[in-house]
Write a protein that holds these residues in place. Structure first.
Motif, PDB file in Angstrom:
ATOM      1  N   MET A   1       0.839  -1.177   0.000  1.00 26.88           N
ATOM      2  CA  MET A   1       0.000   0.000   0.000  1.00 26.88           C
ATOM      3  C   MET A   1       0.888   1.246   0.000  1.00 26.88           C
ATOM      4  O   MET A   1       1.747   1.406   0.847  1.00 26.88           O
ATOM      5  CB  MET A   1      -0.897  -0.014   1.230  1.00 26.88           C
ATOM      6  CG  MET A   1      -1.794   1.183   1.319  1.00 26.88           C
ATOM      7  SD  MET A   1      -2.948   1.079   2.683  1.00 26.88           S
ATOM      8  CE  MET A   1      -2.052   1.958   3.924  1.00 26.88           C
ATOM      9  N   ALA A   2       0.713   2.131  -0.948  1.00 19.87           N
ATOM     10  CA  ALA A   2       1.511   3.343  -1.065  1.00 19.87           C
ATOM     11  C   ALA A   2       0.916   4.458  -0.196  1.00 19.87           C
ATOM     12  O   ALA A   2      -0.277   4.711  -0.233  1.00 19.87           O
ATOM     13  CB  ALA A   2       1.576   3.790  -2.513  1.00 19.87           C
ATOM     14  N   ILE A   3       1.791   5.096   0.580  1.00 19.53           N
ATOM     15  CA  ILE A   3       1.390   6.241   1.390  1.00 19.53           C
ATOM     16  C   ILE A   3       2.286   7.420   1.020  1.00 19.53           C
ATOM     17  O   ILE A   3       3.288   7.256   0.330  1.00 19.53           O
ATOM     18  CB  ILE A   3       1.475   5.943   2.902  1.00 19.53           C
ATOM     19  CG1 ILE A   3       2.896   5.566   3.312  1.00 19.53           C
ATOM     20  CG2 ILE A   3       0.497   4.868   3.302  1.00 19.53           C
ATOM     21  CD1 ILE A   3       3.096   5.420   4.794  1.00 19.53           C
ATOM     22  N   ASP A  20       2.475  10.989  -6.905  1.00 13.28           N
ATOM     23  CA  ASP A  20       1.061  11.313  -7.039  1.00 13.28           C
ATOM     24  C   ASP A  20       0.840  12.042  -8.363  1.00 13.28           C
ATOM     25  O   ASP A  20       1.674  12.829  -8.806  1.00 13.28           O
ATOM     26  CB  ASP A  20       0.637  12.215  -5.874  1.00 13.28           C
ATOM     27  CG  ASP A  20      -0.852  12.359  -5.759  1.00 13.28           C
ATOM     28  OD1 ASP A  20      -1.488  12.697  -6.778  1.00 13.28           O
ATOM     29  OD2 ASP A  20      -1.377  12.147  -4.660  1.00 13.28           O
ATOM     30  N   LEU A  73       5.105   9.015  -3.267  1.00 10.03           N
ATOM     31  CA  LEU A  73       4.412   7.850  -2.726  1.00 10.03           C
ATOM     32  C   LEU A  73       5.445   6.808  -2.326  1.00 10.03           C
ATOM     33  O   LEU A  73       6.356   6.494  -3.095  1.00 10.03           O
ATOM     34  CB  LEU A  73       3.450   7.260  -3.779  1.00 10.03           C
ATOM     35  CG  LEU A  73       2.354   8.200  -4.248  1.00 10.03           C
ATOM     36  CD1 LEU A  73       1.527   7.522  -5.333  1.00 10.03           C
ATOM     37  CD2 LEU A  73       1.463   8.617  -3.095  1.00 10.03           C
ATOM     38  N   GLU A  75       6.529   3.192   0.294  1.00 12.35           N
ATOM     39  CA  GLU A  75       6.150   1.969   0.999  1.00 12.35           C
ATOM     40  C   GLU A  75       7.003   1.939   2.253  1.00 12.35           C
ATOM     41  O   GLU A  75       8.228   2.039   2.173  1.00 12.35           O
ATOM     42  CB  GLU A  75       6.465   0.776   0.101  1.00 12.35           C
ATOM     43  CG  GLU A  75       6.226  -0.571   0.712  1.00 12.35           C
ATOM     44  CD  GLU A  75       6.624  -1.656  -0.265  1.00 12.35           C
ATOM     45  OE1 GLU A  75       7.566  -2.408   0.064  1.00 12.35           O
ATOM     46  OE2 GLU A  75       6.015  -1.737  -1.340  1.00 12.35           O
ATOM     47  N   LYS A  76       6.381   1.841   3.405  1.00 17.07           N
ATOM     48  CA  LYS A  76       7.124   1.845   4.659  1.00 17.07           C
ATOM     49  C   LYS A  76       7.833   0.508   4.843  1.00 17.07           C
ATOM     50  O   LYS A  76       7.234  -0.544   4.615  1.00 17.07           O
ATOM     51  CB  LYS A  76       6.172   2.119   5.831  1.00 17.07           C
ATOM     52  CG  LYS A  76       6.857   2.342   7.139  1.00 17.07           C
ATOM     53  CD  LYS A  76       5.877   2.775   8.203  1.00 17.07           C
ATOM     54  CE  LYS A  76       6.598   2.936   9.515  1.00 17.07           C
ATOM     55  NZ  LYS A  76       5.706   3.371  10.582  1.00 17.07           N
TER      56      LYS A  76
END
Length: 77
Positions: A1-3, A20, A73, A75-76
């Motif tokens: 999931m990209a944050i 983004d 964007l 990924e953790k």
């Protein structure tokens, strides 16, 4: 999931997955600074008011404004 990069705390690690769609004006500049997909980084520090943020990647430190960090964007890790 990209944050978004701006959602990380100091000391967190992440990997860039893209940009983004709303940030077309910054995309080319960020790519030139070494923020390419797949690049791993760590959050070094935030300024007292939260702008700018300093990240460490590829052996150097890079400072980004809130607007620039918001379009990255990640990924953790």
């Amino acid at each position: 999931m990209a944050i978004s990069l701006k959602n990380l705390a100091v000391g967190d690690l992440g990997k860039i997955v893209g940009f983004d769609k709303s940030g077309k004006a910054y995309r080319k500049r960020l790519l030139a600074m070494g923020l390419t997909p797949g690049t791993e980084f760590s959050i070094t520090r935030y300024a007292p008011m939260g702008d700018p943020v300093e990240i460490k990647l590829r052996g150097f430190s890079l400072t980004l404004r809130k607007a620039e960090a918001a379009i990255v964007l990640i990924e953790k890790l």
